[in-house]
Structure formats: structure tokens, C-alpha cells
Motif scaffolding. Structure first.
Motif, PDB file in Angstrom:
ATOM      1  N   THR A   1       0.729  -1.242   0.013  1.00  0.00           N
ATOM      2  CA  THR A   1       0.064   0.112  -0.194  1.00  0.00           C
ATOM      3  C   THR A   1       0.869   1.140   0.099  1.00  0.00           C
ATOM      4  O   THR A   1       0.467   2.264  -0.346  1.00  0.00           O
ATOM      5  N   GLU A   2       2.134   1.186   0.621  1.00  0.00           N
ATOM      6  CA  GLU A   2       2.915   2.466   0.687  1.00  0.00           C
ATOM      7  C   GLU A   2       3.330   2.682  -0.900  1.00  0.00           C
ATOM      8  O   GLU A   2       3.827   3.874  -0.929  1.00  0.00           O
ATOM      9  N   ASP A   3       3.299   2.053  -1.554  1.00  0.00           N
ATOM     10  CA  ASP A   3       3.812   1.995  -3.021  1.00  0.00           C
ATOM     11  C   ASP A   3       2.643   2.375  -4.139  1.00  0.00           C
ATOM     12  O   ASP A   3       3.136   2.367  -5.272  1.00  0.00           O
ATOM     13  N   LEU A   4       1.506   2.673  -3.461  1.00  0.00           N
ATOM     14  CA  LEU A   4       0.462   2.938  -4.233  1.00  0.00           C
ATOM     15  C   LEU A   4       0.608   4.552  -4.804  1.00  0.00           C
ATOM     16  O   LEU A   4       0.824   5.549  -3.916  1.00  0.00           O
ATOM     17  N   SER A   5      -0.024   5.097  -5.999  1.00  0.00           N
ATOM     18  CA  SER A   5      -0.182   6.089  -6.098  1.00  0.00           C
ATOM     19  C   SER A   5      -1.311   6.990  -5.340  1.00  0.00           C
ATOM     20  O   SER A   5      -2.210   5.915  -4.702  1.00  0.00           O
ATOM     21  N   GLY A   6      -1.614   8.151  -5.269  1.00  0.00           N
ATOM     22  CA  GLY A   6      -2.710   8.766  -4.552  1.00  0.00           C
ATOM     23  C   GLY A   6      -3.933   8.109  -4.784  1.00  0.00           C
ATOM     24  O   GLY A   6      -4.564   7.858  -4.148  1.00  0.00           O
TER      25      GLY A   6
END
Length: 312
Positions: A141-146
Motif C-alpha cells: 500500500t505504501e507504494d501506491l499512487s494517491g
């Protein structure tokens, strides 16, 4: 569309949200000031207002996150306060700031939420498809875009198949493409029969998505209606623009229904409350070069009701 037993009916319509005289104070500040709202089942409802108008606090009261100081709230026919835990499986909430379990992938995140609500994990695949994250299922999840994180947040709020979904500024800080993609997700949620309650600062978003909007300022509801009725009720003139030289200014002023005509940065601008005769006259004069026609928008209604001063 299924109707659940116990939902209140007012004026022949089934309302899944009702508030009466809702008040919330923070010291000397009255954040929500005797708010009366009804939201019919299956409606896409938008709550609009300037910064500090009371939008988020009103939603948090309806969701049962905050306790009101006065007034009554009923959701799906049941009182929200005293704290009604039986409502929690029937509503979905997406807050302004999303927070996920650390170091989990999209799929793992949704499985955790499915376990928390004790729902079948088949819902995980369904939600991943709904929000278009198939290619990101193994991404942390920390690597997802906004935009991707917002879609995942909405999926988490839907994992237990709630009847009502509350979305607090879900497209804030997203780029235009991500906003439009998220609009498709929100439409799909509503098309499934769910009631959607949205707060947003984007007037175009509310105008396109919402069946009804309520405008709130200083904790008070100023008006509730369909976007189209609010815009029509404003009574603003249409603006017709053609290329400079397509027709003379004085000739344009003589066209039936034209109330004003002026040159503006290489274009001729006409103002009228009845654009059809004016457009017909321009067509007869072969004067439609560079034609643009604009009417009032929900933003015009918003600014008329709440003013134009800067809000911190």
C-alpha cells in the motif's frame, strides 16, 4: 432495489438518513447548528461548503463517530446515539486521510478488512475488480499512487457490502485523470443501489455525480435540491462568445434577447437569458465563428450563497 424493514418513510419516499435539529459545539464554536437533513435511499448526495463550514463534523455525527450535543439522527431507521453498534456493518466510511496496515499488499489489506467484518473472502476479488486494482494486487500500500490509495480506501469501506457509503473528500489532491477514474468507481457504487454521501470542494464533481446537494455554511444548511434546480433557480444569464469581427457590436446589441454585447480580448461576448433567438440570429448572419455558449454552474450557486471571501 431492496427495501429493509424499519426504514422511515417521509412524504412517500424512503429515507435512509434523517437528522433533526442536529447541534455540535466545540467550546464557543457551533460547528453544526440545528441541521435538518433527509437522504432518500439510493441517492447520490453531496454535502458542499467552504472550509470550516461543518461538512466533516456533520458526516462524523451521522456516522456515529462523534456524539451530538443536541438533536436526533436516524440511519436506516435506527437511532445512531446512544452508540448503535448494530449499524456498523451496514455503513461504509472513507475518511479524508487513509490509513492502512503497514507493509501489506492491496490483496492482503482487503483480506484483513474482510476478516474484521467476517465476510467471505470472495469479496476481495470483487472489490479489486470494482476499483480497478487488478494489476496492483501484489503491491504494498505504501507504494501506491494517491489515486490508487484512494480507490483501495473505498474498496475497504465496501468490503462488507454496506447499504450506505460515506466519502469525505475522496478526490482531494488527485490529478485530473485520477479524479475522473475515481468518478467511474463512485458511479458504479451508486448504480449498484447503494446510497452514497459525499463531501467535496469540487463543484464540477458534485454537479456531475450528485442527484441532490446540500450547501452548508457556518454550520447551517442553506439549501438542498438537485444541481439542475439550484442552477436554474439562480436565474443567471447565458454568455455567448463569437470571434471578433463575426458581427459588429452595435448589430449584436440589436439582436432579440441580447441584453449586453462587448468586445473582450479578441472576442465578442453577448449576454442573454434566452439564448435560442440570439443563436438563430447569429446563424442567419453567418456569425458563429468561434462560438462558445456557457451558462451558470453549481459553482455560481455556491459562491452566491456562501460569498467569495477567502476561507483559511
Amino acid at each position: 432495489m431492496r427495501l429493509s424493514a424499519g426504514r422511515a418513510k417521509i412524504g412517500g419516499m424512503t429515507n435512509v438518513i434523517e437528522t433533526r435539529g442536529l447541534v455540535k459545539n466545540y467550546g464557543e464554536l457551533t460547528a453544526v447548528d440545528h441541521v435538518d437533513l433527509t437522504v432518500p435511499e439510493g441517492t447520490f448526495f453531496g454535502l458542499l461548503g467552504p472550509n470550516g463550514a461543518g461538512k466533516t463534523t456533520t458526516l462524523e455525527l451521522i456516522e456515529g463517530i462523534r456524539q451530538p450535543d443536541a438533536g436526533e439522527i436516524r440511519v436506516l431507521g435506527e437511532p445512531v446515539w446512544p452508540r448503535n453498534r448494530s449499524l456498523l456493518p451496514r455503513i461504509g466510511v472513507q475518511l479524508q486521510a487513509s490509513a492502512f496496515f503497514e507493509r501489506l499488499t492491496v490483496e492482503e489489506q482487503l483480506r484483513c478488512f474482510a476478516d474484521l467484518y467476517a465476510v467471505n473472502t470472495s469479496r476481495v476479488e470483487e472489490m479489486i475488480r470494482l476499483v480497478g486494482l487488478e494489476e496492483k494486487r501484489k503491491t504494498r500500500t505504501e507504494d501506491l499512487s494517491g489515486g490508487q490509495a484512494q480507490r483501495l480506501s473505498i474498496a475497504c469501506s465496501l468490503i462488507h457490502d454496506p447499504a450506505i457509503v460515506f466519502l469525505d473528500e475522496p478526490t482531494a489532491a488527485l490529478d485530473p485523470q485520477a479524479r475522473r477514474n475515481l468518478w467511474d468507481v463512485l458511479r458504479a457504487i451508486n448504480d449498484e443501489g447503494r446510497t452514497v454521501v459525499l463531501t467535496t470542494h469540487y463543484m464540477d464533481e458534485a454537479e456531475i455525480l450528485c442527484d441532490q446537494v446540500g450547501i452548508i455554511d457556518h454550520g447551517r444548511i442553506l439549501t438542498v435540491d438537485t444541481p439542475r434546480n439550484l442552477i436554474t433557480g439562480l436565474g443567471a444569464a447565458y454568455r455567448i462568445v463569437v470571434s471578433e469581427g463575426a458581427i459588429g457590436v452595435e448589430e449584436a446589441r440589436g439582436i432579440p434577447g441580447v441584453e449586453a454585447a462587448s468586445l473582450e480580448e479578441g472576442s465578442l461576448s453577448l449576454s442573454t437569458h434566452d439564448p435560442a433567438p440570439a443563436l438563430t440570429a447569429l446563424a442567419e448572419r453567418n456569425a458563429l465563428q468561434g462560438l462558445q455558449v456557457t451558462g451558470a454552474t453549481l459553482e455560481d450557486v455556491f459562491l452566491t450563497l456562501t460569498g467569495r471571501e477567502y476561507r483559511a
